[in-house]
Motif scaffolding. Structure first.
Motif, short mmCIF file in Angstrom:
data_model
loop_
_atom_site.label_atom_id
_atom_site.label_comp_id
_atom_site.label_asym_id
_atom_site.label_seq_id
_atom_site.Cartn_x
_atom_site.Cartn_y
_atom_site.Cartn_z
N ARG A 87 23.09 -1.40 27.08
CA ARG A 87 21.70 -1.50 26.73
C ARG A 87 21.00 -2.78 26.28
O ARG A 87 20.09 -3.33 26.66
N ALA A 88 22.18 -3.21 25.38
CA ALA A 88 21.72 -4.93 24.86
C ALA A 88 21.78 -5.90 26.10
O ALA A 88 20.91 -6.65 26.34
N PHE A 89 22.67 -5.48 27.11
CA PHE A 89 22.98 -6.45 28.22
C PHE A 89 21.74 -6.21 29.07
O PHE A 89 21.07 -7.26 29.38
N ALA A 90 21.25 -4.91 29.36
CA ALA A 90 19.99 -4.75 30.20
C ALA A 90 18.57 -5.57 29.61
O ALA A 90 17.91 -5.92 30.23
N ALA A 91 18.70 -5.29 28.27
CA ALA A 91 17.62 -6.17 27.49
C ALA A 91 17.51 -7.55 27.64
O ALA A 91 16.43 -7.97 28.00
N GLU A 92 18.71 -8.15 27.79
CA GLU A 92 18.85 -9.80 27.88
C GLU A 92 18.24 -9.90 29.46
O GLU A 92 17.81 -10.96 29.59
N GLN A 93 18.79 -9.17 30.18
CA GLN A 93 18.41 -9.39 31.63
C GLN A 93 17.10 -9.11 32.06
O GLN A 93 16.56 -10.01 32.81
N THR A 119 14.69 -10.27 30.33
CA THR A 119 13.76 -11.40 29.93
C THR A 119 13.87 -12.23 31.22
O THR A 119 13.04 -13.17 31.29
N VAL A 120 14.73 -12.16 32.15
CA VAL A 120 14.59 -13.12 33.27
C VAL A 120 14.29 -12.38 34.67
O VAL A 120 14.47 -12.61 35.69
N GLY A 121 13.54 -10.92 34.30
CA GLY A 121 12.94 -10.30 35.66
C GLY A 121 13.92 -9.32 36.21
O GLY A 121 13.43 -8.76 37.38
N VAL A 122 15.08 -9.16 35.76
CA VAL A 122 16.00 -8.07 36.08
C VAL A 122 15.71 -6.69 35.73
O VAL A 122 15.39 -6.52 34.42
N THR A 123 15.38 -5.71 36.68
CA THR A 123 15.02 -4.27 36.37
C THR A 123 16.46 -3.51 36.20
O THR A 123 17.09 -3.47 37.12
N ALA A 124 16.26 -2.66 34.95
CA ALA A 124 17.28 -1.83 34.85
C ALA A 124 16.80 -0.46 34.36
O ALA A 124 16.11 -0.59 33.50
#
Length: 295
Positions: A13-19, A21-26
């Motif tokens: 969840r933390a990894f997806a939140a960081e991603q 921020t640069v436009g990666v959808t999870a």
């Protein structure tokens, strides 16, 4: 990406939140919904994340298309020739290279030697600590659509970011259009040792069967290995080397080289023609490593 425990799910969840921020959808998937996406997953998993923007390429085919495009643009290809020297002028700037068969004059040399990028850099007199990070992949017998996505265990994220030289394995299981299932992933720094490791392939098989129990009775047809070009901070070396005018680097992408190749080529091209690169290249400077990293 799937997590076996709530702690692993929180890490995803933390990894997806960081991603994000640069436009990666999870999209977060609760444990009870995982089998809607992958019916043969093990029961009891805590949850996972689906990346709907994710895509795959066949590396050899992608490389062939890039090569064809380069030839159409005027590139000439010399295969089976090791570079023996990077020629420098009296001013320390690049003048070309010498191979086993010929001398090539050029005002710019691009080091795209992959896992051997450190060796080529050394020919130009500069330090770049590219090291081989060995990995194995298992290939199963052809199967029906047992695995529908490329499925990563949560441990994979930590293993990729690790700087350890020791053996690390985390399940990555991928179905293919031709039928076989590909099983990885392992990482270890053992130089260019090409020996088949029974320990590694056994661990990969066991982890894949734990994630997809249906694979426990499946035959493995073969295993292959490769060497990822590893740099200590997990970032590639891209762009002009300030220590040697005319030397450019495009290596150290570890396992992401085929996906990042077009962007890397674009950024270096922009530098070569005097344009400001679209992405700041300071984090990728080749001179960011102290000489002691050579060990």
């Amino acid at each position: 990406m799937v997590a076996g425990t709530s702690a692993r799910q929180e890490a995803l969840r933390a990894f997806a939140a960081e991603q994000a921020t640069v436009g990666v959808t999870a999209e977060e998937i609760p444990g009870e919904r995982l089998r809607e996406l992958e019916p043969h997953l093990a029961s009891g998993l805590a949850g996972g994340f689906l990346y709907p923007q994710d895509a795959q390429v066949q590396p050899a085919l992608a490389a062939a298309h890039l090569l064809r495009a380069a030839r159409r643009a005027g590139a000439r290809l010399h295969t089976g020739e090791a570079v023996k020297a990077v020629r420098l002028g009296a001013d320390g700037a690049v003048r070309g290279v010498e191979t086993e068969r010929r001398r090539l004059d050029a005002a710019a040399v691009i080091n795209a030697a992959g896992t051997w990028g450190g060796e080529l850099a050394a020919l130009a007199g500069v330090h770049l600590p590219v090291l081989p990070r060995r990995g194995f992949v298992l290939v199963t017998e052809p199967l029906p659509r047992i695995v529908r996505h490329k499925v990563y265990a949560a441990d994979y994220v930590a293993d990729v970011a690790s700087g350890s030289a020791a053996l690390q394995t985390s399940a990555v299981v991928e179905g293919t259009p031709g039928g076989p299932v590909l099983i990885g992933a392992s990482r270890e720094r053992v130089g260019f040792d090409r020996t088949l490791s029974v320990e590694v392939v056994s661990r990969l098989a066991a982890q894949a069967a734990a994630l997809f129990p249906v694979l426990a009775g499946v035959s493995v047809m073969r295993a292959y290995r490769g060497f990822r070009p590893y740099l200590p901070d997990h970032l590639p070396a891209i762009g002009a080397d300030p220590r040697v005018p005319g030397l450019y680097h495009a290596c150290g992408h570890e396992g992401a080289g085929i996906g990042l190749a077009p962007a890397t080529g674009l950024l270096i091209t922009q530098q070569l023609i005097g344009k400001e690169p679209e992405l700041g290249l300071a984090p990728f400077r080749a001179d960011r490593f102290p000489a002691e990293d050579a060990a």
